[in-house]
Motif scaffolding. Structure first.
Motif, PDB file in Angstrom:
ATOM      1  N   GLU A   1      95.990  -1.535  12.354  1.00 16.95           N
ATOM      2  CA  GLU A   1      96.720  -0.261  12.141  1.00 16.95           C
ATOM      3  C   GLU A   1      98.506  -0.783  13.457  1.00 16.95           C
ATOM      4  O   GLU A   1      99.197  -0.410  14.243  1.00 16.95           O
ATOM      5  CB  GLU A   1      96.473   1.187  12.736  1.00 16.95           C
ATOM      6  CG  GLU A   1      97.276   2.124  12.156  1.00 16.95           C
ATOM      7  CD  GLU A   1      97.027   3.645  12.109  1.00 16.95           C
ATOM      8  OE1 GLU A   1      97.904   4.375  12.433  1.00 16.95           O
ATOM      9  OE2 GLU A   1      95.681   2.879  12.113  1.00 16.95           O
TER      10      GLU A   1
ATOM     11  N   ASN B   1     100.499  -1.142   4.078  1.00 15.10           N
ATOM     12  CA  ASN B   1     101.264  -1.763   4.808  1.00 15.10           C
ATOM     13  C   ASN B   1     101.060  -3.404   5.796  1.00 15.10           C
ATOM     14  O   ASN B   1     101.823  -3.880   6.730  1.00 15.10           O
ATOM     15  CB  ASN B   1     101.808  -0.715   6.783  1.00 15.10           C
ATOM     16  CG  ASN B   1     102.452   0.451   6.123  1.00 15.10           C
ATOM     17  OD1 ASN B   1     102.810   0.540   5.378  1.00 15.10           O
ATOM     18  ND2 ASN B   1     101.896   1.497   6.396  1.00 15.10           N
ATOM     19  N   ALA B   2     100.055  -3.933   5.420  1.00 11.53           N
ATOM     20  CA  ALA B   2      99.222  -4.808   5.560  1.00 11.53           C
ATOM     21  C   ALA B   2     100.284  -6.379   5.338  1.00 11.53           C
ATOM     22  O   ALA B   2     100.565  -6.279   4.031  1.00 11.53           O
ATOM     23  CB  ALA B   2      97.687  -5.293   5.499  1.00 11.53           C
TER      24      ALA B   2
ATOM     25  N   ALA C   1     100.549  -4.752   0.129  1.00 16.39           N
ATOM     26  CA  ALA C   1     100.536  -5.185   0.647  1.00 16.39           C
ATOM     27  C   ALA C   1     100.349  -6.089   0.932  1.00 16.39           C
ATOM     28  O   ALA C   1     101.089  -6.740  -0.473  1.00 16.39           O
ATOM     29  CB  ALA C   1      98.741  -4.272   0.736  1.00 16.39           C
TER      30      ALA C   1
ATOM     31  N   ARG D   1      95.636  -2.229   3.564  1.00 20.55           N
ATOM     32  CA  ARG D   1      95.907  -0.745   3.287  1.00 20.55           C
ATOM     33  C   ARG D   1      97.401  -1.397   2.901  1.00 20.55           C
ATOM     34  O   ARG D   1      98.183  -2.998   2.972  1.00 20.55           O
ATOM     35  CB  ARG D   1      96.488  -0.268   4.430  1.00 20.55           C
ATOM     36  CG  ARG D   1      94.872  -0.185   5.414  1.00 20.55           C
ATOM     37  CD  ARG D   1      94.256   1.514   3.895  1.00 20.55           C
ATOM     38  NE  ARG D   1      92.946   1.935   4.473  1.00 20.55           N
ATOM     39  CZ  ARG D   1      92.358   2.011   3.181  1.00 20.55           C
ATOM     40  NH1 ARG D   1      92.888   2.121   1.947  1.00 20.55           N
ATOM     41  NH2 ARG D   1      90.924   2.498   3.734  1.00 20.55           N
TER      42      ARG D   1
ATOM     43  N   ASP E   1      95.650  -2.667   8.562  1.00 15.54           N
ATOM     44  CA  ASP E   1      96.989  -2.137   8.384  1.00 15.54           C
ATOM     45  C   ASP E   1      98.203  -2.697   8.642  1.00 15.54           C
ATOM     46  O   ASP E   1      99.446  -1.552   9.825  1.00 15.54           O
ATOM     47  CB  ASP E   1      97.121  -0.442   8.774  1.00 15.54           C
ATOM     48  CG  ASP E   1      97.942   0.324   7.440  1.00 15.54           C
ATOM     49  OD1 ASP E   1      98.249   0.128   6.865  1.00 15.54           O
ATOM     50  OD2 ASP E   1      98.480   1.391   7.563  1.00 15.54           O
TER      51      ASP E   1
ATOM     52  N   GLU F   1      89.498  -2.968   8.551  1.00 16.22           N
ATOM     53  CA  GLU F   1      90.179  -2.610   7.547  1.00 16.22           C
ATOM     54  C   GLU F   1      92.282  -2.780   8.414  1.00 16.22           C
ATOM     55  O   GLU F   1      91.786  -2.376   9.488  1.00 16.22           O
ATOM     56  CB  GLU F   1      90.101  -1.005   7.817  1.00 16.22           C
ATOM     57  CG  GLU F   1      91.205  -0.164   7.161  1.00 16.22           C
ATOM     58  CD  GLU F   1      91.356   1.175   7.495  1.00 16.22           C
ATOM     59  OE1 GLU F   1      92.083   1.973   7.155  1.00 16.22           O
ATOM     60  OE2 GLU F   1      90.139   2.164   6.661  1.00 16.22           O
TER      61      GLU F   1
END
Length: 192
Positions: free
Chosen positions: A126, A160-161, A178, A158, A142, A140
């Motif tokens: 993230e 913001n990826a 994304a 996600r 992001d 996951e």
């Protein structure tokens, strides 16, 4: 005016407070003794018989490690590690690792990783940058990944990826906004 009844009540309150403090002191003393014994029992993370301890290792913000890091328990990295990080437990990184990371579960929060990241179970990335490949059972994403991603089960991408590399996954979930610059490969799961 202090009566005998008030004095006895105060005495009982003080007695209860002392007993409570004594029990807390005993608990803290037991915790320190157990932690010290666990640290002595954990000879080296490379020994096969080492099991994850009940406590976590913490690399604080003001620590810079130059060299490989091996841990038999969970590990939190708030500082900088210049070397490979191998852990039998979970790894949380919020700063920088220049080297490969390998653990049971890997959580990257705003981290800058220059190296490959592998997890036996899950990777959660993230708001950071990984300059290397990612490999896990589930992941996951992001944040930014400049490298290939290989996931044997579910990959959640996600909003913001930003992924600059090829993706190989059994199942993929992609959020709006994304960005993927690479190939998406999903194996044929037909049963024979």
């Amino acid at each position: 005016m202090i009566t005998i009844k008030n004095a006895l009540n105060r005495h009982n309150v003080l007695k209860d407070s002392c007993q409570w403090l004594a029990s807390k002191f005993a608990a803290i003393s037991s915790y320190i003794t157990a932690r010290t014994a666990a640290a002595q029992d954990t000879k080296a993370a490379t020994d096969e018989e080492v099991t994850p301890a009940q406590y976590e290792g913490i690399i604080t913000k003001d620590i810079y490690i130059d060299g490989a890091l091996r841990c038999g328990s969970n590990l939190k990295i708030y500082g900088v590690v210049n070397g490979d990080v191998t852990c039998r437990g979970n790894i949380d990184v919020t700063n920088q690792v220049i080297g490969n990371i390998s653990g049971k579960r890997v959580y990257l929060y705003g981290a800058k990783i220059t190296g490959n990241v592998a997890a036996a179970e899950t990777i959660r990335h993230e708001k950071g940058v990984v300059n290397g490949s990612i490999e896990a059972c589930n992941a996951e994403i992001d944040g930014t990944v400049n490298g290939d991603i290989k996931v044997s089960e579910l990959l959640n991408i996600r909003k913001n990826a930003v992924i600059n590399g090829d993706i190989h996954a059994a199942m993929v979930s992609i959020a709006k906004k994304a960005v993927i610059n690479g190939k998406l490969c999903i194996p044929n799961n037909e049963r024979q």
